[in-house]
Design a protein around this motif. Structure first.
Motif, mmCIF file in Angstrom:
data_model
loop_
_atom_site.group_PDB
_atom_site.id
_atom_site.type_symbol
_atom_site.label_atom_id
_atom_site.label_comp_id
_atom_site.label_asym_id
_atom_site.label_seq_id
_atom_site.Cartn_x
_atom_site.Cartn_y
_atom_site.Cartn_z
ATOM 1 N N ALA A 1 0.878 -1.217 0.112
ATOM 2 C CA ALA A 1 -0.135 0.024 -0.025
ATOM 3 C C ALA A 1 0.909 1.212 -0.062
ATOM 4 N N PRO A 2 0.462 2.211 -0.668
ATOM 5 C CA PRO A 2 1.347 3.580 -0.768
ATOM 6 C C PRO A 2 1.290 4.199 0.498
ATOM 7 N N THR A 3 2.704 4.374 1.018
ATOM 8 C CA THR A 3 2.972 5.108 2.204
ATOM 9 C C THR A 3 3.875 6.395 1.921
ATOM 10 N N PHE A 4 3.858 7.212 2.993
ATOM 11 C CA PHE A 4 4.802 8.484 2.961
ATOM 12 C C PHE A 4 6.277 8.057 2.615
ATOM 13 N N LYS A 5 6.750 7.037 3.142
ATOM 14 C CA LYS A 5 8.116 6.458 2.804
ATOM 15 C C LYS A 5 8.323 5.889 1.178
ATOM 16 N N ASN A 6 7.270 4.930 0.936
ATOM 17 C CA ASN A 6 7.730 4.297 -0.275
ATOM 18 C C ASN A 6 7.095 4.794 -1.423
ATOM 19 N N THR A 7 6.357 6.154 -1.294
ATOM 20 C CA THR A 7 5.909 6.896 -2.441
ATOM 21 C C THR A 7 6.605 8.328 -2.423
ATOM 22 N N LYS B 1 -1.094 7.049 -6.459
ATOM 23 C CA LYS B 1 -0.378 6.512 -5.332
ATOM 24 C C LYS B 1 -0.018 7.839 -4.508
ATOM 25 N N VAL B 2 0.502 8.923 -5.092
ATOM 26 C CA VAL B 2 0.606 10.225 -4.444
ATOM 27 C C VAL B 2 -0.763 10.554 -3.644
ATOM 28 N N LYS B 3 -1.926 10.480 -4.353
ATOM 29 C CA LYS B 3 -3.129 11.264 -4.047
ATOM 30 C C LYS B 3 -3.694 10.360 -2.875
ATOM 31 N N THR B 4 -3.550 8.945 -2.827
ATOM 32 C CA THR B 4 -3.661 7.988 -1.902
ATOM 33 C C THR B 4 -3.277 8.545 -0.446
ATOM 34 N N VAL B 5 -1.693 8.830 -0.648
ATOM 35 C CA VAL B 5 -1.190 9.237 0.703
ATOM 36 C C VAL B 5 -1.614 10.657 1.012
ATOM 37 N N TYR B 6 -1.825 11.496 0.050
ATOM 38 C CA TYR B 6 -2.045 12.953 0.304
ATOM 39 C C TYR B 6 -3.637 13.053 1.007
ATOM 40 N N GLU B 7 -4.329 12.099 0.545
ATOM 41 C CA GLU B 7 -5.742 12.250 1.362
ATOM 42 C C GLU B 7 -5.788 11.569 2.733
ATOM 43 N N GLN B 8 -4.446 10.788 3.259
ATOM 44 C CA GLN B 8 -4.460 10.489 4.453
ATOM 45 C C GLN B 8 -3.582 11.224 5.189
ATOM 46 N N LYS B 9 -3.361 12.506 4.799
ATOM 47 C CA LYS B 9 -2.376 13.434 5.463
ATOM 48 C C LYS B 9 -2.629 13.482 6.677
#
Length: 675
Positions: free
Chosen positions: A49-55, A112-120
């Motif tokens: 799953a996309p995370t801050f670190k891996n994405t 992927k970036v958007k997924t992480v951004y939405e969990q900010k």
């Protein structure tokens, strides 16, 4: 594998300039792009799953090899170019532009970036990580990631066209600068010129196996000529040639390029849902909107204009009294201003220059940095350089740790563009526990040493050196985790604060005492000259402010409206300059066709930021003045909250943390004598 894509086998990982051949660049760029694409693919294909670190983090650290190749190549294209390098630049620019779009328009990556951004809100990020996430998301959304497919294709076409046209614009300006020479053979035409300028013109003529003297449009030749030459006709000739760059009926005419760049920028902004290019640009600036910029510029104009008109009337009366000149023309401005300044302050550059030997001024900048930030600069001969005129330094902190590598390149030569700038060959960042230190360079065009004299600077060149050195400190003292937020990677209207604040030290007796010594007698600059430098700092400040504002307003004219109806560049400029014009119009000249700041550099919709940053720098320097200009406590605050922080937080937050309040324009108006 090319020399440019393998790990450099050099001291401190510095660029191996002498081993690079021109034919290495194209394959290196191709390989660098392929490597960067592979890194992007790895992010996209990661099954976790996309995370801050891996994405987000992985994305920021990707493309490192390509970035280094680009910084080496494009820095040389500015400082040490030739036909071959320019040809490679034309081939490479569209490839890079295409690659940039491959990333920004990569739907899977954006998802992927958007997924992480939405969990900010649930990620528990520190301020720097939060900024990085915002920046990464915006780098996609502001560049078309949310567009339908057909519009993405259109965007790619525009970007490709823009990068090629901007390059062409710059090449034309350089070609026009180099094409013109004023070749004089009659000694009486040299009347009024400083002896250093004459000597430089003589050696240029010699190098071309000609008699007499050759003057060019390079600043160290052009500026003294129009400032001191008594022959008005020759000043006119030089001035018209300078203002006609890119506006002549020849192969280097930039009118079409200017119109094309302005229209493509507008089209691009519209495609992305912005009213104009200025709206697009300013969303990511302290100023926020064109309306705010125009309000700022017009407010300053209202305060500066009465002073400018009064100063211009004084100058006109002075020229009439002195030489019976009925109408001041553009080629008279610098000449009579200098004469008037000498009469009022008995201060001319030629009197000052002996106290400003380049090496001593540079040492003065180093000592200032040492007193403020504990830095030491040791010249090193173990680092490769791209030209033998470049000097290299290891910069260390108080504990002898390496802070940065510093390159300095001071003199004009064929293949080097005009002006002065700071740049970097390697950014600072922290990875795998290692704090990678930056490689920073300043490039200027100062008067060369001659057979009889060292390089002696005008006071204006002294402030230029301190200005670029201020940018360099911003780069050298960087201390952030992520390369894209490091050093000068800040909002464009904030980037001039560290450079402009450094100029203030040039006016302070305490700082001048560090470096202003006569190159022959070694006597310190007399205190009355220092006093005069301070008094004359505001000389014609109204005119100078109007001039800066005229450039800023022209920039907004091109970019804050739909430029599609502009057919005649000259007529358009005349309209834009209506509020700020002091001198009669010169039919053969145009500003836009060689306005490299906005049509080739990064200042489109951003020229106002010089004045904006002056507000910041005057306000910030007040703090130093209150506590002492070498006060370590204030310097630490400036270093810790501004110089080392790069773009990790919004500039206004950083500024308020340093200063305790928002910047007020009063300090600038007071300093400029306009209050």
């Amino acid at each position: 594998m090319s020399i440019l894509t393998t790990k450099f086998d050099t001291k401190f990982d510095t660029a191996p300039f002498s081993k690079i051949k021109n034919e290495d660049y194209l394959p290196a760029f191709q390989e660098g792009i392929a490597l960067a694409k592979a890194e992007i693919d790895a992010i996209v294909q990661n099954q976790e799953a996309p995370t801050f670190k891996n994405t987000i983090e992985a994305l920021d650290f990707s493309g490192y090899t390509l970035d280094r190749i680009s910084s080496i190549f494009f820095n040389l294209n500015s400082a040490e170019t030739n036909d071959e390098i320019q040809k490679i630049a034309q081939e490479v620019s569209p490839l890079l532009s295409e690659f940039g779009n491959d990333i920004r328009l990569n739907a899977d990556l954006f998802a992927k970036v958007k997924t992480v951004y939405e969990q900010k809100s649930s990620l528990n990020l520190n301020p720097e990580q939060t900024t990085l996430l915002d920046e990464k998301y915006k780098s996609f959304s502001r560049n078309g990631a949310n567009l339908p497919e057909d519009k993405k294709i259109k965007l790619r076409e525009i970007d490709k066209e823009l990068s090629k046209t901007s390059l062409k614009f710059g090449e034309n300006v350089l070609a026009e600068t180099q094409a013109f020479q004023l070749h004089l053979t009659d000694e009486k035409d040299l009347s009024g010129l400083p002896e250093g300028t004459i000597e430089a013109a003589r050696s240029l003529a010699k190098s071309q196996e000609k008699d007499g003297w050759i003057f060019t449009l390079d600043y160290p030749s052009y500026v003294p000529f129009v400032t001191y030459a008594n022959n008005r006709e020759l000043r006119k000739k030089m001035s018209i040639a300078f203002g006609a760059k890119g506006f002549q009926d020849n192969e280097f005419n930039n009118q079409e390029n200017v119109l094309k760049i302005a229209k493509l920028r507008f089209e691009r902004a519209q495609l992305l849902g912005y009213a104009t290019h200025a709206h697009f640009v300013l969303e990511e600036r302290m100023a926020e909107s064109p309306e705010k910029v125009l309000t700022f510029e017009n407010d300053l104009l209202a305060k500066a204009k009465p002073a400018a008109l009064k100063e211009f009337a004084e100058l006109t009366a002075f020229a009439k009294k002195l030489d019976g000149i009925e109408q001041l023309e553009k080629w008279d401005g610098a000449y009579y201003s200098e004469k008037l300044k000498q009469e009022l302050f008995n201060l001319d550059d030629e009197k000052l220059k002996p106290y400003f030997q380049l090496e001593k001024v540079l040492d003065g900048a180093f000592t200032t940095a040492q007193k403020l930030y504990g830095l030491s600069f040791e010249e090193t001969f173990e680092i490769d350089k791209y030209h033998d005129e470049v000097t290299t330094y290891e910069v260390k902190d108080i504990d002898n740790n390496l802070v940065a590598i510093f390159y300095a390149d001071f003199f004009p030569r064929k293949g080097k563009r005009n002006g002065a700038w700071m740049t970097s060959y390697k950014s600072q960042f922290v990875k795998d526990g290692s704090n990678e230190r930056p490689h920073i360079s300043i490039v200027c065009n100062f008067t060369k040493p001659t057979e009889t004299k060292p390089s002696l600077l005008t006071f204006n060149e002294v402030t230029t050196l301190f200005h670029e050195f201020g940018h360099a400190l911003h780069g050298m003292l960087a201390d952030t985790t992520y390369p894209s937020l490091s050093g000068t990677s800040v909002y464009w209207d904030f980037v001039e604060l560290p450079s402009q604040i450094m100029e203030n030290w040039c006016y302070e007796p305490e700082a001048l005492a560090l470096f202003a010594y006569h190159y022959q007698t070694d006597e310190m600059i007399p205190i009355e000259l220092v006093q005069k430098i301070k008094e004359s700092a505001n000389f014609q400040e109204g005119i100078a402010t109007m001039r800066q504002l005229s450039f800023g307003l022209l920039d907004m004219g091109w970019h804050a409206q739909d430029p599609s109806n502009i057919k005649d560049i000259k007529a358009f400029e005349t309209e834009q300059f209506a509020q700020t014009q002091l001198y009669p119009e010169v039919a053969e000249n145009a500003m836009s066709t060689s306005f490299s700041h906005i049509f080739q550099g990064g200042y489109s919709s951003g020229y106002y930021s010089y004045k904006w940053a002056e507000v910041l720098d005057a306000d910030a320097f007040e703090f130093f003045k209150e506590k002492g200009i070498f006060n370590r406590e204030v310097a630490d605050k400036f270093k810790d909250n501004i110089l080392s922080k790069g773009g990790t937080e919004h500039p206004i937050i950083l500024y308020k943390r340093f200063r305790g309040h928002e910047p007020s324009p009063d300090a600038l108006l007071k300093r400029a004598g306009l209050l």
